[in-house]
Scaffold this motif. Structure first.
Motif, PDB file in Angstrom:
ATOM      1  N   ASP A  85       0.653  -1.169   0.001  1.00  0.00           N
ATOM      2  CA  ASP A  85      -0.051  -0.055   0.211  1.00  0.00           C
ATOM      3  C   ASP A  85       0.695   1.134   0.060  1.00  0.00           C
ATOM      4  N   GLN A  86       1.003   2.068  -1.093  1.00  0.00           N
ATOM      5  CA  GLN A  86       1.608   3.130  -1.341  1.00  0.00           C
ATOM      6  C   GLN A  86       0.617   4.467  -1.428  1.00  0.00           C
ATOM      7  N   HIS A  87       1.088   5.266  -0.525  1.00  0.00           N
ATOM      8  CA  HIS A  87       0.273   6.583  -0.768  1.00  0.00           C
ATOM      9  C   HIS A  87       1.171   7.714  -0.919  1.00  0.00           C
ATOM     10  N   TRP A  88       1.186   8.295  -2.381  1.00  0.00           N
ATOM     11  CA  TRP A  88       2.294   9.175  -2.970  1.00  0.00           C
ATOM     12  C   TRP A  88       1.624  10.661  -3.125  1.00  0.00           C
ATOM     13  N   LEU A  89       2.621  11.604  -2.730  1.00  0.00           N
ATOM     14  CA  LEU A  89       2.237  13.040  -2.958  1.00  0.00           C
ATOM     15  C   LEU A  89       3.106  13.645  -4.013  1.00  0.00           C
ATOM     16  N   THR A  90       2.604  14.312  -5.039  1.00  0.00           N
ATOM     17  CA  THR A  90       3.518  14.746  -6.016  1.00  0.00           C
ATOM     18  C   THR A  90       3.378  16.412  -5.517  1.00  0.00           C
ATOM     19  N   PRO A  91       4.507  16.964  -5.050  1.00  0.00           N
ATOM     20  CA  PRO A  91       4.343  18.368  -4.562  1.00  0.00           C
ATOM     21  C   PRO A  91       4.957  19.428  -5.557  1.00  0.00           C
ATOM     22  N   LEU A  92       4.254  20.463  -5.622  1.00  0.00           N
ATOM     23  CA  LEU A  92       4.882  21.771  -6.421  1.00  0.00           C
ATOM     24  C   LEU A  92       4.857  22.879  -5.278  1.00  0.00           C
ATOM     25  N   VAL A  93       6.119  23.565  -4.874  1.00  0.00           N
ATOM     26  CA  VAL A  93       6.149  24.168  -3.786  1.00  0.00           C
ATOM     27  C   VAL A  93       6.728  25.405  -4.128  1.00  0.00           C
ATOM     28  N   GLY A  94       6.160  26.566  -4.024  1.00  0.00           N
ATOM     29  CA  GLY A  94       6.918  27.932  -4.462  1.00  0.00           C
ATOM     30  C   GLY A  94       6.884  28.886  -3.576  1.00  0.00           C
ATOM     31  N   GLY A  95       6.745  30.160  -3.882  1.00  0.00           N
ATOM     32  CA  GLY A  95       6.559  31.321  -3.010  1.00  0.00           C
ATOM     33  C   GLY A  95       8.197  31.518  -2.158  1.00  0.00           C
ATOM     34  N   PRO A  96       7.786  32.669  -1.433  1.00  0.00           N
ATOM     35  CA  PRO A  96       8.895  33.132  -0.581  1.00  0.00           C
ATOM     36  C   PRO A  96       9.656  32.357   0.515  1.00  0.00           C
ATOM     37  N   ASP A  97       8.755  31.532   1.062  1.00  0.00           N
ATOM     38  CA  ASP A  97       8.953  30.591   2.047  1.00  0.00           C
ATOM     39  C   ASP A  97       8.790  29.376   1.812  1.00  0.00           C
ATOM     40  N   PRO A  98       9.376  28.356   0.831  1.00  0.00           N
ATOM     41  CA  PRO A  98       8.970  26.958   0.421  1.00  0.00           C
ATOM     42  C   PRO A  98       8.982  26.164   1.617  1.00  0.00           C
ATOM     43  N   GLU A  99      10.057  26.543   2.597  1.00  0.00           N
ATOM     44  CA  GLU A  99      10.230  25.623   3.809  1.00  0.00           C
ATOM     45  C   GLU A  99       8.667  25.518   4.318  1.00  0.00           C
ATOM     46  N   GLY A 100       8.198  26.922   4.942  1.00  0.00           N
ATOM     47  CA  GLY A 100       7.000  26.620   5.446  1.00  0.00           C
ATOM     48  C   GLY A 100       5.820  26.438   4.772  1.00  0.00           C
ATOM     49  N   ALA A 101       5.835  26.549   3.295  1.00  0.00           N
ATOM     50  CA  ALA A 101       4.677  26.162   2.689  1.00  0.00           C
ATOM     51  C   ALA A 101       4.738  24.615   2.549  1.00  0.00           C
ATOM     52  N   LEU A 102       5.874  23.836   2.494  1.00  0.00           N
ATOM     53  CA  LEU A 102       6.076  22.630   2.290  1.00  0.00           C
ATOM     54  C   LEU A 102       5.561  21.620   3.744  1.00  0.00           C
ATOM     55  N   ASP A 103       5.964  22.552   4.712  1.00  0.00           N
ATOM     56  CA  ASP A 103       5.577  22.026   6.036  1.00  0.00           C
ATOM     57  C   ASP A 103       3.889  22.024   6.137  1.00  0.00           C
ATOM     58  N   GLU A 104       3.451  23.008   5.697  1.00  0.00           N
ATOM     59  CA  GLU A 104       1.783  22.900   5.754  1.00  0.00           C
ATOM     60  C   GLU A 104       1.233  22.006   4.899  1.00  0.00           C
ATOM     61  N   LEU A 105       1.941  21.766   3.690  1.00  0.00           N
ATOM     62  CA  LEU A 105       1.372  20.658   2.991  1.00  0.00           C
ATOM     63  C   LEU A 105       1.506  19.516   3.304  1.00  0.00           C
ATOM     64  N   LEU A 106       2.597  18.984   4.102  1.00  0.00           N
ATOM     65  CA  LEU A 106       2.671  17.784   4.541  1.00  0.00           C
ATOM     66  C   LEU A 106       1.678  17.563   5.907  1.00  0.00           C
ATOM     67  N   THR A 107       1.505  18.708   6.677  1.00  0.00           N
ATOM     68  CA  THR A 107       0.564  18.564   7.666  1.00  0.00           C
ATOM     69  C   THR A 107      -0.742  18.148   7.306  1.00  0.00           C
ATOM     70  N   THR A 108      -1.167  18.891   6.088  1.00  0.00           N
ATOM     71  CA  THR A 108      -2.579  18.664   5.334  1.00  0.00           C
ATOM     72  C   THR A 108      -2.414  17.253   4.891  1.00  0.00           C
ATOM     73  N   TRP A 109      -1.479  16.681   4.351  1.00  0.00           N
ATOM     74  CA  TRP A 109      -1.542  15.418   3.770  1.00  0.00           C
ATOM     75  C   TRP A 109      -1.695  14.387   4.751  1.00  0.00           C
ATOM     76  N   ARG A 110      -1.068  14.599   6.069  1.00  0.00           N
ATOM     77  CA  ARG A 110      -1.300  13.955   7.355  1.00  0.00           C
ATOM     78  C   ARG A 110      -2.591  13.619   7.482  1.00  0.00           C
ATOM     79  N   ASP A 111      -3.220  14.888   7.534  1.00  0.00           N
ATOM     80  CA  ASP A 111      -4.704  14.908   7.789  1.00  0.00           C
ATOM     81  C   ASP A 111      -5.627  14.134   6.902  1.00  0.00           C
ATOM     82  N   GLN A 112      -5.097  14.218   5.626  1.00  0.00           N
ATOM     83  CA  GLN A 112      -5.921  13.420   4.584  1.00  0.00           C
ATOM     84  C   GLN A 112      -5.519  11.568   4.964  1.00  0.00           C
ATOM     85  N   LEU A 113      -4.364  11.191   5.131  1.00  0.00           N
ATOM     86  CA  LEU A 113      -4.208  10.265   5.697  1.00  0.00           C
ATOM     87  C   LEU A 113      -5.027   9.572   6.737  1.00  0.00           C
ATOM     88  N   GLU A 114      -5.147  10.281   7.592  1.00  0.00           N
ATOM     89  CA  GLU A 114      -5.922   9.837   8.830  1.00  0.00           C
ATOM     90  C   GLU A 114      -7.443   9.378   8.318  1.00  0.00           C
TER      91      GLU A 114
END
Length: 331
Positions: A85-114
């Motif tokens: 069982d493999q859950h894949w995310l294909t991210p595109l992260v831009g903006g002035p704070d890509p670290e923060g944007a990716l962090d939020e994207l991963l948090t939302t992905w975790r909520d979806q996996l739940e």
């Protein structure tokens, strides 16, 4: 507060407006800055999968990611190459704070996996692929419990160590249909070694599946499978796919045409004697002669032999696949 707002889109295509064009332009600029071999990122619109979107305080999208689920049933060839069982995310992260944007994207992905109804048990994984030189993603990936798993490495035409001859008692030649048993044996020996690194799971069907695929490949002229033999006994093998058989790698790299090396292996008692270097040089000469601009291959991050060897042969990381098992171990 992070200042980001995350959404899940199940119906509307992500990418219908100018705001997503701006996100794509931002990603394109950063990718070109960090690594000239990265391709132009795809447009995030019209994805058939659910999309996660992260917006800034002005409601401008700064990250998006499509979610995909793959399930491999018993007997499928994919069961050899990872958990079922493999859950894949294909991210595109831009903006002035890509670290923060990716962090939020991963948090939302975790909520979806739940909320996922199936496929998040003990034999599951959450995976994504991130540009190897884009270090802005490393800290959020680690914070969310992900670890680097495999590398897709690239070699430009002409790079590598100077040509080297094999030891006197070793010959290198193209394999043919009479070499089916030898090539299957070498592939299975490589599988047994790769099992140590958690990326290969030998199944009851694996040997027959290898036999079926190799049987077809060896019928081609040329086969693009090379054997190293010591006094007639197979001790090494490289199986390459030239551009017309490796079209799936084209979207992963900016240079074309692109080839792919799927298998490269020398037997344990043969390692450290120059056989692998001579064998790969032989393959590189063939690829360079055919005008291949870039050659790609995968190796496990935890394999102590692969990274140093392929670096000497002119390869360097292009993409890194990050993974956490089981999927709900994503933080």
């Amino acid at each position: 507060m992070s200042g980001f707002v995350a959404r899940v889109r199940h119906e509307e295509p992500a990418g219908g407006g100018a705001e997503f064009a701006a996100l794509l332009d931002s990603v394109t600029r950063r990718w070109k800055d960090v690594d000239p071999l990265l391709p132009t990122p795809y447009h995030p619109g019209m994805s058939p999968q659910p999309m996660l979107t992260v917006s800034d305080a002005m409601d401008r999208p700064v990250a998006t990611g499509s979610m995909r689920y793959a399930w491999y049933q018993p007997g499928e060839i994919g069961r050899t190459w990872g958990v079922p069982d493999q859950h894949w995310l294909t991210p595109l992260v831009g903006g002035p704070d890509p670290e923060g944007a990716l962090d939020e994207l991963l948090t939302t992905w975790r909520d979806q996996l739940e909320e996922a109804p199936t496929g998040t048990g003990a034999e599951s994984a959450a995976l994504l692929t991130w540009p190897a030189r884009d270090v802005s993603g490393v800290r959020p990936l680690l914070r969310h419990g992900m670890q680097p798993y495999t590398v897709l490495a690239a070699r430009r035409q002409g790079r590598g160590v100077p040509p080297a001859l094999p030891p006197r008692d070793v010959t290198i030649r193209l394999a043919g249909t009479d070499d089916l048993a030898a090539t299957v044996g070498l592939v299975m020996e490589e599988h047994r070694y790769e099992e140590h690194f958690g990326g290969v799971f030998i199944q009851p069907e694996t040997a027959q599946q290898a036999r079926n695929v190799l049987g077809r490949a060896l019928q081609a002229e040329p086969s693009w499978i090379w054997l190293a033999e010591r006094r007639g006994r197979p001790v090494g093998m490289v199986w390459a796919s030239p551009p017309h058989r490796a079209r799936w790698v084209t979207p992963l790299v900016a240079a074309t045409p692109a080839a792919y090396i799927g298998y490269a292996f020398v037997t344990e008692e043969t390692r450290g004697q120059g056989v692998g270097t001579a064998l790969v040089n032989h393959v590189h000469h063939a690829l360079d002669t055919h005008g291949v601009a870039v050659t790609l291959l995968n190796y496990a991050v935890t394999n102590p032999l692969s990274g140093p060897f392929w670096s000497r042969m002119g390869y360097r990381p292009l993409w890194t696949t990050w993974e956490v098992r089981p999927a709900l171990a994503l933080r």
